[in-house]
Design a protein around this motif. Structure first.
Motif, short mmCIF file in Angstrom:
data_model
loop_
_atom_site.label_atom_id
_atom_site.label_comp_id
_atom_site.label_asym_id
_atom_site.label_seq_id
_atom_site.Cartn_x
_atom_site.Cartn_y
_atom_site.Cartn_z
N UNK A 186 -1.05 -3.93 -22.76
CA UNK A 186 0.48 -3.43 -22.28
C UNK A 186 0.08 -2.41 -21.18
N UNK A 187 -0.55 -1.40 -21.31
CA UNK A 187 -0.78 -0.55 -20.28
C UNK A 187 -1.99 -0.99 -19.28
N UNK A 188 -2.02 -0.48 -17.95
CA UNK A 188 -2.68 -1.17 -16.95
C UNK A 188 -4.00 -0.18 -17.09
N UNK B 114 4.03 7.81 -21.69
CA UNK B 114 3.86 7.39 -20.24
C UNK B 114 4.76 6.02 -20.16
N UNK B 115 4.58 5.22 -21.36
CA UNK B 115 5.55 4.03 -21.59
C UNK B 115 6.99 4.18 -21.64
N UNK B 116 7.34 5.37 -22.43
CA UNK B 116 8.93 5.65 -22.16
C UNK B 116 9.44 5.68 -21.00
N UNK B 117 8.43 6.60 -20.05
CA UNK B 117 8.71 6.78 -18.89
C UNK B 117 8.79 5.67 -17.83
N UNK B 118 8.61 4.51 -18.37
CA UNK B 118 8.51 3.25 -17.73
C UNK B 118 7.41 3.32 -16.69
N UNK B 119 6.18 3.95 -16.74
CA UNK B 119 5.10 4.01 -15.90
C UNK B 119 4.26 2.68 -16.02
N UNK B 120 4.30 2.06 -14.79
CA UNK B 120 3.61 0.75 -14.82
C UNK B 120 2.45 0.96 -13.66
N UNK B 121 2.01 2.28 -13.66
CA UNK B 121 0.82 2.24 -12.68
C UNK B 121 -0.61 2.32 -13.50
N UNK C 229 2.64 -4.44 -36.01
CA UNK C 229 2.76 -4.29 -34.51
C UNK C 229 1.59 -4.92 -34.02
N UNK C 230 1.65 -5.50 -32.69
CA UNK C 230 0.42 -6.02 -32.01
C UNK C 230 0.58 -5.77 -30.59
N UNK C 231 -0.53 -5.96 -29.96
CA UNK C 231 -0.84 -5.60 -28.54
C UNK C 231 0.11 -6.64 -27.61
N UNK D 103 -12.44 -1.46 -27.76
CA UNK D 103 -11.65 -1.27 -29.13
C UNK D 103 -10.79 0.10 -28.99
N UNK D 104 -11.62 0.81 -28.25
CA UNK D 104 -10.93 2.45 -27.95
C UNK D 104 -9.74 2.11 -27.06
N UNK D 105 -9.68 1.23 -26.30
CA UNK D 105 -8.31 1.07 -25.46
C UNK D 105 -7.51 0.12 -26.22
N UNK D 106 -8.17 -0.62 -26.86
CA UNK D 106 -7.19 -1.40 -28.09
C UNK D 106 -6.22 -0.37 -28.73
N UNK D 107 -6.77 0.45 -29.42
CA UNK D 107 -6.35 1.40 -30.40
C UNK D 107 -5.15 2.46 -29.49
N UNK D 108 -5.36 2.75 -28.16
CA UNK D 108 -4.23 3.43 -27.69
C UNK D 108 -3.30 2.82 -26.95
N UNK D 109 -3.54 1.45 -26.75
CA UNK D 109 -2.64 0.65 -26.26
C UNK D 109 -1.31 0.68 -26.86
N UNK D 110 -0.03 0.66 -26.01
CA UNK D 110 1.09 0.77 -26.54
C UNK D 110 1.22 -0.72 -27.17
#
Length: 328
Positions: A46-48, A287-294, A30-32, A315-322
């Motif tokens: 992926x996430x904003x 949130x991603x499954x909900x289609x949240x793009x906010x 898997x990758x970002x 790196x903390x945000x990389x680690x939780x990004x979808x």
């Protein structure tokens, strides 16, 4: 502008982040990525996620425009600045212009926040003076604040602004306080509706902000339904809600049609994800499954100081990004 050494350090760090992403992609794990695979090539999240002012002051310098550029280089596509109203108009415009040029979104700024007085709940400008009730004066003041917020939003490109509706009024039953809050928010929503600006109500926890009127997502949900305006929605700050009520995913699901904005921070400590007890991997997946793009605002501090702490934040945000999975 940054000096030569900072520019070299920034360039090297960017290469390291990108190299890591390419290595994962080549191995088939898997990758970002964002919603399109093409964007993953430049390291975009992926996430904003939206860093806040001074999250990168050691890596990028004190100039806010340089901080925004650095955030973009690191893959962030949104930005937050609670104190935008305190900036000169030219600076607000410069921030908005740069964000537009980089293809980034402006997150919330605080249009109105009162932590001492029952402005909304009691129509009182002074919590010490029970005789200070003045509905007309409160309405005029709040209307003016929102008119100013609309102009700020036009300059910086913001679509949302935060509202903290003051403290409780112990002289009134909670039902009458709620009625007053709804009436005052309705006045403010009328101003916002003309421009499309959205007020987002932020429930706050009782430990950091005792005596605030708005504390729970369910309470904010009820108020938004009563105001009944597209310009009055909820800012769900999961840091506050973990302390106040927990059950984060279920509370988001129950109030989903009124939630317009998300902020995060870990508990305890209000630092970056991974420093506390909240499972932000599961939350981002939901949130991603909900289609949240906010936007997901990074309204928190940094655990470790200096350059290393700011790198840890990224790196903390990389680690939780979808993530999305490739096959090969």
């Amino acid at each position: 502008m940054m000096n030569k050494n900072v520019q070299i350090s920034r360039r090297n760090f960017t290469k390291g982040v990108l190299a890591s992403s390419f290595g994962l992609a080549a191995s088939g794990v898997s990758f970002q990525a964002t919603s399109t695979e093409k964007k993953s090539e430049n390291g975009a999240f992926t996430m904003k996620f939206a860093p806040h002012v001074n999250h990168f002051k050691n890596l990028a310098g004190n100039n806010i425009l340089d901080q925004i550029r650095y955030a973009h280089d690191m893959g962030f596509r949104a930005w937050e600045d609670n104190r935008m109203p305190n900036r000169f108009e030219k600076e607000q415009q410069a921030i908005g212009d740069l964000l537009a040029k980089l293809g980034m979104e402006m997150g919330v700024f605080v249009a109105y926040g009162d932590f001492k007085n029952p402005i909304f709940a009691g129509n009182r400008l002074d919590h010490f003076d029970k005789r200070s009730v003045d509905k007309k004066q409160v309405k005029a003041m709040l209307t003016k604040k929102m008119e100013q917020a609309v102009e700020i939003s036009k300059r910086c490109g913001a679509k949302w602004c935060t509202i903290v509706p003051g403290t409780i009024d112990l002289t009134l039953p909670v039902e009458y306080q709620t009625k007053n809050v709804v009436e005052n928010l309705s006045y403010m929503a009328e101003v916002c509706e003309k421009s499309g600006l959205v007020m987002v109500l932020e429930p706050l926890n009782y430990q950091n902000h005792p005596n605030c009127f708005l504390t729970r997502i369910s309470q904010a949900y009820e108020i938004c339904k009563m105001v009944d305006s597209a310009s009055c929605k909820i800012l769900d700050d999961l840091y506050h809600q973990q302390i106040t009520e927990g059950n984060l995913i279920q509370n988001m699901a129950d109030a989903w049609d009124e939630i317009a904005y998300i902020q995060i921070g870990d508990v305890p400590g209000r630092k970056e994800p991974g420093t506390g007890e909240i499972n932000y991997n599961n939350i981002m997946t939901w949130l991603h499954k909900q289609g949240y793009n906010g936007i997901i605002g990074a309204e928190h501090g940094i655990k470790n100081k200096g350059v290393d702490g700011e790198k840890d934040l990224i790196q903390a945000y990389r680690s939780i990004d979808v993530t999305i999975k490739t096959h090969g």
